[in-house]
Motif scaffolding. Structure first.
Motif, short mmCIF file in Angstrom:
data_model
loop_
_atom_site.label_atom_id
_atom_site.label_comp_id
_atom_site.label_asym_id
_atom_site.label_seq_id
_atom_site.Cartn_x
_atom_site.Cartn_y
_atom_site.Cartn_z
N UNK A 139 0.84 -1.19 0.00
CA UNK A 139 0.00 0.00 0.00
C UNK A 139 0.88 1.25 0.00
N UNK A 140 0.47 2.22 -0.79
CA UNK A 140 1.21 3.46 -0.93
C UNK A 140 0.26 4.65 -0.97
N UNK A 141 0.76 5.85 -0.70
CA UNK A 141 -0.08 7.04 -0.87
C UNK A 141 -0.40 7.24 -2.36
N UNK A 142 -1.63 7.60 -2.64
CA UNK A 142 -2.06 7.78 -4.04
C UNK A 142 -1.21 8.83 -4.75
N UNK A 143 -0.79 9.85 -4.04
CA UNK A 143 -0.01 10.93 -4.64
C UNK A 143 1.34 10.45 -5.18
N UNK A 144 1.80 9.29 -4.74
CA UNK A 144 3.10 8.77 -5.18
C UNK A 144 2.96 7.56 -6.11
N UNK A 145 1.80 7.43 -6.72
CA UNK A 145 1.51 6.27 -7.57
C UNK A 145 2.58 6.03 -8.63
N UNK A 146 2.96 7.04 -9.35
CA UNK A 146 3.89 6.86 -10.47
C UNK A 146 5.24 6.29 -10.03
N UNK A 147 5.57 6.40 -8.77
CA UNK A 147 6.85 5.90 -8.26
C UNK A 147 6.78 4.44 -7.79
N UNK A 148 5.58 3.86 -7.78
CA UNK A 148 5.42 2.51 -7.21
C UNK A 148 4.71 1.54 -8.15
N UNK A 149 4.98 1.62 -9.43
CA UNK A 149 4.27 0.76 -10.38
C UNK A 149 5.16 -0.29 -11.06
N UNK A 150 6.43 -0.28 -10.77
CA UNK A 150 7.32 -1.23 -11.43
C UNK A 150 6.94 -2.67 -11.09
N UNK A 151 6.65 -3.47 -12.11
CA UNK A 151 6.30 -4.87 -11.92
C UNK A 151 4.89 -5.12 -11.42
N UNK A 152 4.10 -4.07 -11.26
CA UNK A 152 2.74 -4.20 -10.74
C UNK A 152 1.81 -4.78 -11.80
N UNK A 153 1.02 -5.78 -11.40
CA UNK A 153 0.05 -6.41 -12.33
C UNK A 153 -1.29 -5.69 -12.30
N UNK A 154 -1.63 -5.08 -11.16
CA UNK A 154 -2.90 -4.36 -11.01
C UNK A 154 -2.76 -3.32 -9.91
N UNK A 155 -3.41 -2.17 -10.12
CA UNK A 155 -3.41 -1.09 -9.13
C UNK A 155 -4.84 -0.86 -8.66
N UNK A 156 -5.01 -0.75 -7.36
CA UNK A 156 -6.34 -0.51 -6.79
C UNK A 156 -6.31 0.76 -5.95
N UNK A 157 -7.37 1.55 -6.09
CA UNK A 157 -7.50 2.78 -5.31
C UNK A 157 -8.48 2.56 -4.18
N UNK A 158 -8.16 3.05 -3.00
CA UNK A 158 -9.10 3.04 -1.91
C UNK A 158 -10.27 3.94 -2.25
N UNK A 159 -11.47 3.63 -1.77
CA UNK A 159 -12.65 4.43 -2.10
C UNK A 159 -12.49 5.92 -1.74
N UNK A 160 -11.71 6.20 -0.69
CA UNK A 160 -11.54 7.57 -0.27
C UNK A 160 -10.74 8.41 -1.27
N UNK A 161 -10.05 7.77 -2.20
CA UNK A 161 -9.33 8.49 -3.26
C UNK A 161 -9.87 8.11 -4.64
N UNK A 162 -11.10 7.62 -4.66
CA UNK A 162 -11.73 7.23 -5.93
C UNK A 162 -11.78 8.36 -6.94
N UNK A 163 -11.83 9.60 -6.43
CA UNK A 163 -11.84 10.77 -7.31
C UNK A 163 -10.59 10.84 -8.19
N UNK A 164 -9.52 10.15 -7.80
CA UNK A 164 -8.26 10.18 -8.53
C UNK A 164 -8.20 9.15 -9.66
N UNK A 165 -9.28 8.41 -9.90
CA UNK A 165 -9.26 7.38 -10.93
C UNK A 165 -8.86 7.90 -12.31
N UNK A 166 -9.40 9.03 -12.77
CA UNK A 166 -8.98 9.52 -14.10
C UNK A 166 -7.46 9.77 -14.18
N UNK A 167 -6.89 10.35 -13.14
CA UNK A 167 -5.44 10.60 -13.11
C UNK A 167 -4.69 9.27 -13.07
#
Length: 102
Positions: A36-64
């Motif tokens: 689990x990581x802060x949504x604001x740092x998503x781009x830094x934590x995607x290496x090798x990731x098969x799927x990314x999930x957002x907590x409902x509290x940051x669902x507004x960030x789905x387009x980004x």
């Protein structure tokens, strides 16, 4: 090994969900690496990731999140509020695997 990344606001409750998902995966014989990581740092934590999930509290960030994940071929979705609220690790894990299989 399936690498799953959860993104949220602060990470407290999401860390508990990670534990529940790991327990569910072990029971099903699925090898996972879940973090689990802060949504604001998503781009830094995607290496090798098969799927990314957002907590409902940051669902507004789905387009980004889609703008970041789509070019990398990483499916991304918002965790169902009821599954998150109930800390239903098995259901969230099942949702993550379905996203990967699409």
């Amino acid at each position: 090994m399936i690498k799953i990344a959860l993104f949220c606001a602060a990470g407290m409750s999401t860390s508990l969900l990670v534990t529940k998902m790991e327990i569910a995966a072990k029971e099903k014989g699925i090898e996972v690496d879940i973090d689990a990581f802060p949504e604001a740092r998503m781009s830094k934590h995607l290496e090798g990731v098969a799927v990314a999930l957002l907590g409902p509290q940051v669902g507004y960030a789905l387009p980004r999140a889609k703008k970041i994940c789509d070019p990398l071929g990483i499916p991304v979705a918002v965790i169902a509020s009821v599954d998150y609220g109930m800390m239903n690790g098995a259901k969230v894990l099942e949702s993550a695997i379905k996203l990967i299989d699409k």
